[in-house]
Enzyme design. Structure first.
Site, mmCIF file in Angstrom:
data_model
loop_
_atom_site.group_PDB
_atom_site.id
_atom_site.type_symbol
_atom_site.label_atom_id
_atom_site.label_comp_id
_atom_site.label_asym_id
_atom_site.label_seq_id
_atom_site.Cartn_x
_atom_site.Cartn_y
_atom_site.Cartn_z
ATOM 1 N N THR A 236 0.834 -1.202 0.000
ATOM 2 C CA THR A 236 0.000 0.000 0.000
ATOM 3 C C THR A 236 0.874 1.260 0.000
ATOM 4 O O THR A 236 0.704 2.154 -0.838
ATOM 5 C CB THR A 236 -0.891 0.005 1.265
ATOM 6 O OG1 THR A 236 -1.622 -1.216 1.290
ATOM 7 C CG2 THR A 236 -1.844 1.174 1.283
ATOM 8 N N LYS B 214 6.160 1.806 12.596
ATOM 9 C CA LYS B 214 6.071 2.206 14.011
ATOM 10 C C LYS B 214 6.484 1.096 14.955
ATOM 11 O O LYS B 214 7.049 1.346 16.023
ATOM 12 C CB LYS B 214 4.659 2.683 14.367
ATOM 13 C CG LYS B 214 3.555 1.697 14.005
ATOM 14 C CD LYS B 214 2.821 2.166 12.785
ATOM 15 C CE LYS B 214 1.776 1.198 12.304
ATOM 16 N NZ LYS B 214 1.010 1.715 11.195
ATOM 17 N N ILE C 29 -0.323 12.930 8.908
ATOM 18 C CA ILE C 29 -0.308 14.107 9.795
ATOM 19 C C ILE C 29 1.144 14.423 10.183
ATOM 20 O O ILE C 29 1.837 13.546 10.691
ATOM 21 C CB ILE C 29 -1.105 13.829 11.095
ATOM 22 C CG1 ILE C 29 -2.501 13.281 10.783
ATOM 23 C CG2 ILE C 29 -1.174 15.074 11.958
ATOM 24 C CD1 ILE C 29 -3.255 12.784 12.016
ATOM 25 N N GLY D 14 -11.702 -4.265 3.866
ATOM 26 C CA GLY D 14 -10.256 -4.060 3.821
ATOM 27 C C GLY D 14 -9.774 -2.954 4.747
ATOM 28 O O GLY D 14 -8.616 -2.555 4.701
ATOM 29 N N GLU E 219 -7.345 -5.510 9.354
ATOM 30 C CA GLU E 219 -6.537 -6.666 8.964
ATOM 31 C C GLU E 219 -7.303 -7.960 9.250
ATOM 32 O O GLU E 219 -8.178 -7.990 10.116
ATOM 33 C CB GLU E 219 -5.254 -6.699 9.809
ATOM 34 C CG GLU E 219 -4.405 -5.457 9.729
ATOM 35 C CD GLU E 219 -3.590 -5.391 8.457
ATOM 36 O OE1 GLU E 219 -3.302 -6.450 7.878
ATOM 37 O OE2 GLU E 219 -3.271 -4.269 8.032
ATOM 38 N N LYS F 102 2.711 3.804 18.583
ATOM 39 C CA LYS F 102 2.757 5.221 18.203
ATOM 40 C C LYS F 102 2.902 6.112 19.438
ATOM 41 O O LYS F 102 3.638 7.105 19.420
ATOM 42 C CB LYS F 102 1.493 5.577 17.421
ATOM 43 C CG LYS F 102 1.397 4.811 16.098
ATOM 44 C CD LYS F 102 0.007 4.925 15.506
ATOM 45 C CE LYS F 102 -0.124 4.126 14.229
ATOM 46 N NZ LYS F 102 -1.529 3.958 13.817
ATOM 47 N N GLY G 172 -3.440 4.826 4.960
ATOM 48 C CA GLY G 172 -3.848 4.809 3.557
ATOM 49 C C GLY G 172 -2.701 5.207 2.661
ATOM 50 O O GLY G 172 -1.734 5.855 3.084
HETATM 51 N N1 LIG Z 1 -0.893 0.970 5.140
HETATM 52 C C1 LIG Z 1 -0.921 2.093 5.844
HETATM 53 O O1 LIG Z 1 -1.873 2.864 5.749
HETATM 54 C C2 LIG Z 1 0.213 2.458 6.766
HETATM 55 C C3 LIG Z 1 0.137 3.654 7.509
HETATM 56 C C4 LIG Z 1 1.218 4.020 8.318
HETATM 57 C C5 LIG Z 1 2.295 3.191 8.406
HETATM 58 N N2 LIG Z 1 2.324 2.014 7.706
HETATM 59 C C6 LIG Z 1 3.505 1.165 7.821
HETATM 60 O O2 LIG Z 1 4.138 1.093 6.557
HETATM 61 C C7 LIG Z 1 4.752 -0.182 6.391
HETATM 62 C C8 LIG Z 1 4.231 -0.839 5.131
HETATM 63 O O3 LIG Z 1 2.828 -0.988 5.251
HETATM 64 P P1 LIG Z 1 1.918 -1.446 4.006
HETATM 65 O O4 LIG Z 1 0.519 -1.225 4.448
HETATM 66 O O5 LIG Z 1 2.384 -0.809 2.749
HETATM 67 O O6 LIG Z 1 2.214 -3.005 3.991
HETATM 68 P P2 LIG Z 1 1.885 -4.052 2.830
HETATM 69 O O7 LIG Z 1 0.846 -3.512 1.914
HETATM 70 O O8 LIG Z 1 1.655 -5.345 3.507
HETATM 71 O O9 LIG Z 1 3.256 -4.116 2.019
HETATM 72 C C9 LIG Z 1 4.404 -4.733 2.512
HETATM 73 C C10 LIG Z 1 5.371 -4.887 1.370
HETATM 74 O O10 LIG Z 1 6.568 -5.465 1.883
HETATM 75 C C11 LIG Z 1 6.999 -6.475 0.957
HETATM 76 N N3 LIG Z 1 7.817 -7.445 1.671
HETATM 77 C C12 LIG Z 1 7.472 -8.333 2.622
HETATM 78 N N4 LIG Z 1 8.536 -9.041 3.019
HETATM 79 C C13 LIG Z 1 9.577 -8.588 2.297
HETATM 80 C C14 LIG Z 1 10.935 -8.908 2.246
HETATM 81 N N5 LIG Z 1 11.465 -9.864 3.008
HETATM 82 N N6 LIG Z 1 11.740 -8.238 1.361
HETATM 83 C C15 LIG Z 1 11.215 -7.267 0.563
HETATM 84 N N7 LIG Z 1 9.939 -6.917 0.588
HETATM 85 C C16 LIG Z 1 9.130 -7.570 1.432
HETATM 86 C C17 LIG Z 1 5.716 -7.063 0.411
HETATM 87 O O11 LIG Z 1 5.994 -7.709 -0.818
HETATM 88 P P3 LIG Z 1 4.847 -8.372 -1.748
HETATM 89 O O12 LIG Z 1 3.991 -7.228 -2.183
HETATM 90 O O13 LIG Z 1 5.594 -8.962 -2.869
HETATM 91 O O14 LIG Z 1 4.147 -9.348 -0.884
HETATM 92 C C18 LIG Z 1 4.870 -5.796 0.255
HETATM 93 O O15 LIG Z 1 5.111 -5.188 -0.985
HETATM 94 C C19 LIG Z 1 4.467 -0.942 7.692
HETATM 95 O O16 LIG Z 1 5.524 -0.765 8.595
HETATM 96 C C20 LIG Z 1 3.222 -0.254 8.222
HETATM 97 O O17 LIG Z 1 3.083 -0.372 9.624
HETATM 98 C C21 LIG Z 1 1.315 1.650 6.882
#
Ligand SMILES: NC(=O)c1ccc[n+]([C@@H]2O[C@H](COP(=O)([O-])OP(=O)(O)OC[C@H]3O[C@@H](n4cnc5c(N)ncnc54)[C@H](OP(=O)(O)O)[C@@H]3O)[C@@H](O)[C@H]2O)c1
Length: 430
Positions: free
Chosen positions: A14, A107, A138, A189, A192, A207, A304
């Protein structure tokens, strides 16, 4: 022409895909603000074949994200894999150890390993930036670390988890029960498949740990956070809270006390006159109280693709400008020990909800337990009887020491007058 800032991106989910879309869309403006070109040179994720809605053919694909930190053609690694340990932490350590800048939205990793990473960054003179880790889009890290840096902060608190806020808002607006709204949020969605980090307060605690360190100049102390979530809140709590002039919110609160740093994540009753009562749906908000600036309120989208990418790229722009300092606003060695404040010494008003059998003597026993423990009751409401003969007893106390409330509940343990565990919610009186 200024040297480009060369970026490696690990994690293309994402947030990772959002970062590429944002740079593509706003490149000209970003580069003017950064003062130099911004160039993604390599990307990594698990599944190379997965369609992520962005053209990745322009970038070098790397199977092993850990190798990104050793590349000579990379200035900044963006870690968007997630997880407190594992590949994210390996990459973070490698990147900072190699003297390269690290940007992360993680985080969990910062809450658990932030001090080690900050120390590594200090040793190698590299930047460690994590704006997206708290409150998504933010700019609250910047707000506390820079904007409010001249202030002593008495208290920092907020609505730090959008999933919980979405569930609580839907419960209130539609009168539905927790499990029902959670199932819908998962289907859409918003939550989780394993929602426990969100609904049990762990994500908010990560956080809060970070905010507390920045606000008070203390070492990160995740284990010092008293954590509970919203699993036990029922629709009737939300209705009763509303009739009493409150909204139920999952609040993370940290306070500097004489004995040390107090940190708690808990379902709270927020008075309708407080700005946080009006933070609805998946929005987040953070309030900080500084001794010169007064109350600061930060509000916006806490998660997001777009908002989180916005915070990640803001960090990149700072790095491109050479604007960064110690990750937690002061050198790691200057951060104070958090201390161990006693929860029993705290006091405040609380909301208590008991399920009780509908028979005489119940009310007398519960109010006697309160009286005998020194708890004074502000209001008491008994509502309805279920087909099983169960009624709800809702109580709001006057300002009372936490130890007295705990003693009253202990007196009632095992009593025939109480069915199951009562629910306690603190009232936000700030
Ligand atoms: N989503 C949000 O709104 C949000 C908000 C604030 C902070 N965050 C933080 O941002 C981070 C990412 O969140 P996300 O929502 O984008 O997660 P996500 O959609 O689950 O994406 C995780 C990505 O990491 C890749 N990945 C997993 N294991 C890996 C490895 N060993 N080597 C390389 N790549 C690997 C996955 O690959 P594949 O796609 O190939 O499976 C995927 O592309 C997290 O720390 C989360 O807490 C997210």
């Amino acid at each position: 022409m200024a040297q480009p800032l060369r970026i490696a991106l690990a994690g293309l989910g994402t947030v990772g895909a959002g970062v590429i879309k944002l740079i593509d869309t706003n490149r000209a403006l970003i580069e003017r603000r950064a003062g130099r070109p911004v160039e993604v040179v390599a990307v990594s994720a698990r599944d190379r074949a997965r369609d992520r809605g962005v053209d990745l053919s322009r970038f070098e694909w790397v199977d092993d994200a850990a190798t990104l930190s050793a590349r000579d053609d990379v200035d900044v690694v963006i870690e968007l894999i997630g997880g407190s340990d594992g590949p994210a932490l390996t990459l973070a350590r490698g990147t900072l150890g190699a003297g390269k800048a690290l940007v992360t939205a993680n985080k969990a990793m910062i809450a658990h390993h932030g001090l080690e990473l900050a120390a590594l960054a200090e040793q190698s003179g590299a930047a460690l930036k994590y704006e997206a880790a708290v409150g998504g889009g933010i700019p609250v890290i910047k707000g506390l670390r820079e904007g409010a840096a001249a202030n002593q902060i008495a208290r920092v608190y907020g609505i730090l988890n959008g999933t919980c806020n979405y569930i609580l808002t839907a419960m209130e607006e539609e009168g539905r029960d927790f499990a029902d709204v959670l199932a819908e949020a998962q289907a859409l969605g918003y939550a989780e498949a394993d929602p426990s980090f969100d609904i049990d307060g762990v994500d908010a605690a990560h956080k809060l740990t970070i905010l507390a360190s920045l606000a008070f100049g203390t070492r990160l102390d995740f284990t010092g956070v008293e954590i509970s979530g919203i699993r036990h809140v029922i629709a009737a709590d939300i209705t009763e809270a509303k009739s009493l002039g409150f909204r139920v919110r999952l609040v993370g609160l940290a306070e500097a006390t004489a004995e040390g740093l107090f940190q708690r994540v808990h379902a709270c009753l927020v008075p309708l006159k407080h700005p946080m009562a009006h933070v609805t749906g998946s929005l987040n908000a953070v309030v900080a109280e500084g001794n010169f600036v007064g109350r600061l309120v930060f509000e916006g989208r806490g998660a997001g693709e777009g908002p989180t990418a916005s915070a990640v790229v803001a960090d990149l722009i700072d790095i491109a400008r050479g604007e960064f300092g110690p990750a937690f606003a002061m050198p790691v060695a200057s951060l104070a020990a958090p201390g161990t404040p006693s929860t029993a010494m705290r006091h405040g008003r609380v909301y208590l909800r008991f399920a009780v059998p509908d028979r005489t003597g119940v009310l007398a026993e519960i109010t006697a337990a309160m009286r005998d423990s020194g708890v004074s009751i502000e209001s008491l409401i008994q509502r309805g009887t279920s087909p099983e003969g169960e009624a709800l007893l809702v109580m709001v106390t006057h300002d009372t020491p936490a130890a007295s409330i705990a003693a009253a509940l202990e007196r009632l343990e095992g009593s025939q007058s109480v069915i199951g565990r009562p629910l306690l919610m603190h009232i936000l009186d700030v």
